[in-house]
Design a protein around this motif. Structure first.
Motif, short mmCIF file in Angstrom:
data_model
loop_
_atom_site.label_atom_id
_atom_site.label_comp_id
_atom_site.label_asym_id
_atom_site.label_seq_id
_atom_site.Cartn_x
_atom_site.Cartn_y
_atom_site.Cartn_z
N GLU A 250 22.46 -10.98 0.33
CA GLU A 250 21.90 -12.23 0.84
C GLU A 250 21.29 -13.00 -0.33
N ASN A 251 21.65 -14.28 -0.43
CA ASN A 251 21.10 -15.15 -1.48
C ASN A 251 21.25 -14.53 -2.87
N ASN A 252 22.43 -13.95 -3.09
CA ASN A 252 22.78 -13.34 -4.37
C ASN A 252 21.86 -12.17 -4.74
N LEU A 253 21.29 -11.52 -3.75
CA LEU A 253 20.51 -10.31 -3.97
C LEU A 253 21.04 -9.20 -3.06
N ILE A 254 21.06 -7.98 -3.58
CA ILE A 254 21.52 -6.83 -2.80
C ILE A 254 20.42 -6.41 -1.84
N LYS A 255 20.72 -6.41 -0.55
CA LYS A 255 19.75 -5.99 0.46
C LYS A 255 19.96 -4.53 0.87
N GLU A 256 21.18 -4.05 0.71
CA GLU A 256 21.47 -2.64 0.96
C GLU A 256 22.71 -2.26 0.18
N ALA A 257 22.71 -1.04 -0.34
CA ALA A 257 23.86 -0.55 -1.11
C ALA A 257 24.20 0.87 -0.69
N ARG A 258 25.48 1.12 -0.56
CA ARG A 258 25.97 2.48 -0.30
C ARG A 258 27.06 2.76 -1.33
N ILE A 259 26.93 3.86 -2.04
CA ILE A 259 27.93 4.26 -3.03
C ILE A 259 28.20 5.75 -2.86
N ALA A 260 29.43 6.10 -2.53
CA ALA A 260 29.81 7.50 -2.36
C ALA A 260 30.97 7.83 -3.28
N LEU A 261 30.93 9.00 -3.87
CA LEU A 261 31.99 9.45 -4.78
C LEU A 261 32.81 10.57 -4.16
N GLY A 262 34.09 10.57 -4.47
CA GLY A 262 34.97 11.67 -4.11
C GLY A 262 35.62 12.24 -5.36
N GLY A 263 36.16 13.44 -5.24
CA GLY A 263 36.85 14.06 -6.37
C GLY A 263 35.94 14.62 -7.43
N VAL A 264 34.63 14.64 -7.16
CA VAL A 264 33.69 15.08 -8.21
C VAL A 264 32.83 16.27 -7.78
N ALA A 265 32.88 16.62 -6.50
CA ALA A 265 31.98 17.67 -6.00
C ALA A 265 32.61 18.37 -4.80
N HIS A 266 31.91 19.36 -4.31
CA HIS A 266 32.34 20.17 -3.17
C HIS A 266 32.22 19.40 -1.86
N LYS A 267 31.61 18.20 -1.90
CA LYS A 267 31.44 17.33 -0.74
C LYS A 267 31.34 15.90 -1.25
#
Length: 339
Positions: A252-269
């Protein structure tokens, strides 16, 4: 492949009853993983219980509070191309379509996707030690060829990675897994469903004995405006990820209000670090801030002889994917987002 009996379950309670009759009974739905495990003598079954006749597990529905419920027996293809998923949960659709071949997606089920086992070479080679296949035998990957293996969350007992693409998006979306067993129904937050290896890598998840996944709930928020799924692999055709990233942003208004970042291929989950996501709140969505978050996500990462490159690769993939999420049109074939 060992000899086994085959039976069909007529409803969920019947399936639960049959699976609990014998410790060595197994569920079969799409069969895209269990058949391989049987053929390669990695697992055995006294009875295969076919649950494909349970119609209530084959549909998608909207719950009264606006959440979407995915049936566990919906195929990956039907899920990815469903209008609600394509429009509201596009990140999930993109992740599913990045996984496997079209033929497999047409057979593989949502529940089976969550339960698939690692594709570690040593896990599939019954002539080599593998703690995941045979607890206490050792981990051949640690000193072996470990290019595809874990850089986060591993232990001295196992460095295998979880192979799903779909689950990386589900982790980013904060999905909930609904299961039913002899003790009744319960819901498991997606972050708590899969396990890190610790000293018991043969346990992939926190399902209790005899439980069956009946559905997956998607929260109301689908991040349909700013999302991206990036899968980096050794070849562009059907291949498992060296590193994958699911990014969902609310801006919103060029600001991050919420972020989700998930990785695959790097861990057991699927791997998420809430501290890194919180650092981005009220920050401008730019490469510098995403790079700061990437450093936090990869803090403590440790590679082995053949996979240390994945640490730097993952950091760069996070920045690239977050920038792509600012303009989902950049994900069209041939598009090159600028960093």
């Amino acid at each position: 492949m060992n000899n086994f009996a085959y039976t069909k379950a007529v409803d969920i309670n019947n399936a639960i009853s049959k699976i609990n009759e014998n410790d060595n009974n197994k569920i079969i739905a799409g069969g895209t993983n269990i058949i391989d495990l049987l053929k390669y003598f990695i697992t055995e079954a006294d009875t295969l219980i076919d649950i494909n006749s349970i119609s209530e597990m084959k549909k998608i529905s909207e719950l009264p509070d606006g959440r979407i419920r995915l049936g566990t027996l919906m195929t990956n293809a039907d899920t990815a191309y469903h209008p609600v998923i394509e429009e509201k949960y596009t990140l999930l659709s993109k992740a599913i379509l990045a996984g496997a071949s079209a033929q497999i997606r047409n057979m593989a089920t949502n529940g089976g996707n969550l339960l698939q086992r690692t594709r570690c070479y040593y896990f599939y080679d019954i002539h080599t030690p593998c703690n995941k296949r045979e607890p206490g035998s050792g981990c051949s990957a640690i000193k072996g060829y470990n290019r595809i293996h874990a850089i986060l969350g591993h232990s001295d007992h196992c460095i295998a990675v979880f192979p799903s693409d779909m689950c990386v998006a589900l982790a980013a979306l904060d999905a909930v897994v609904n299961v039913t067993g002899k003790n009744g129904f319960r819901s498991v937050p997606f972050a708590d469903f899969h396990r890190l290896p610790g000293d018991s890598p043969h346990l992939d998840n926190n399902l209790e004995k005899g439980e069956i996944i009946t559905s997956i709930d998607l929260p109301h928020k689908g991040f349909s405006k700013n999302y991206s799924y990036l899968k980096l692999r050794d070849r562009s055709s059907y291949s498992f990820a060296l590193v994958s990233v699911a990014t969902a942003l609310e801006i919103e208004n060029n600001l991050i209000k919420e972020a989700r970042i998930a990785l695959g291929g790097v861990a057991h989950k699927p791997w998420r670090v809430k501290k890194a996501e919180d650092l981005l709140v009220n920050k401008e969505p730019n490469a510098e801030n995403f790079a700061t978050a990437a450093e936090v996500i990869l803090a403590g990462a440790h590679g082995f002889e053949h996979n240390t490159f994945k640490i730097d690769l993952a950091k760069k993939a996070i920045v690239r994917n977050c920038m792509m999420a600012l303009d989902p049109r950049s994900q069209r074939p041939g598009a090159k987002p600028s960093l």
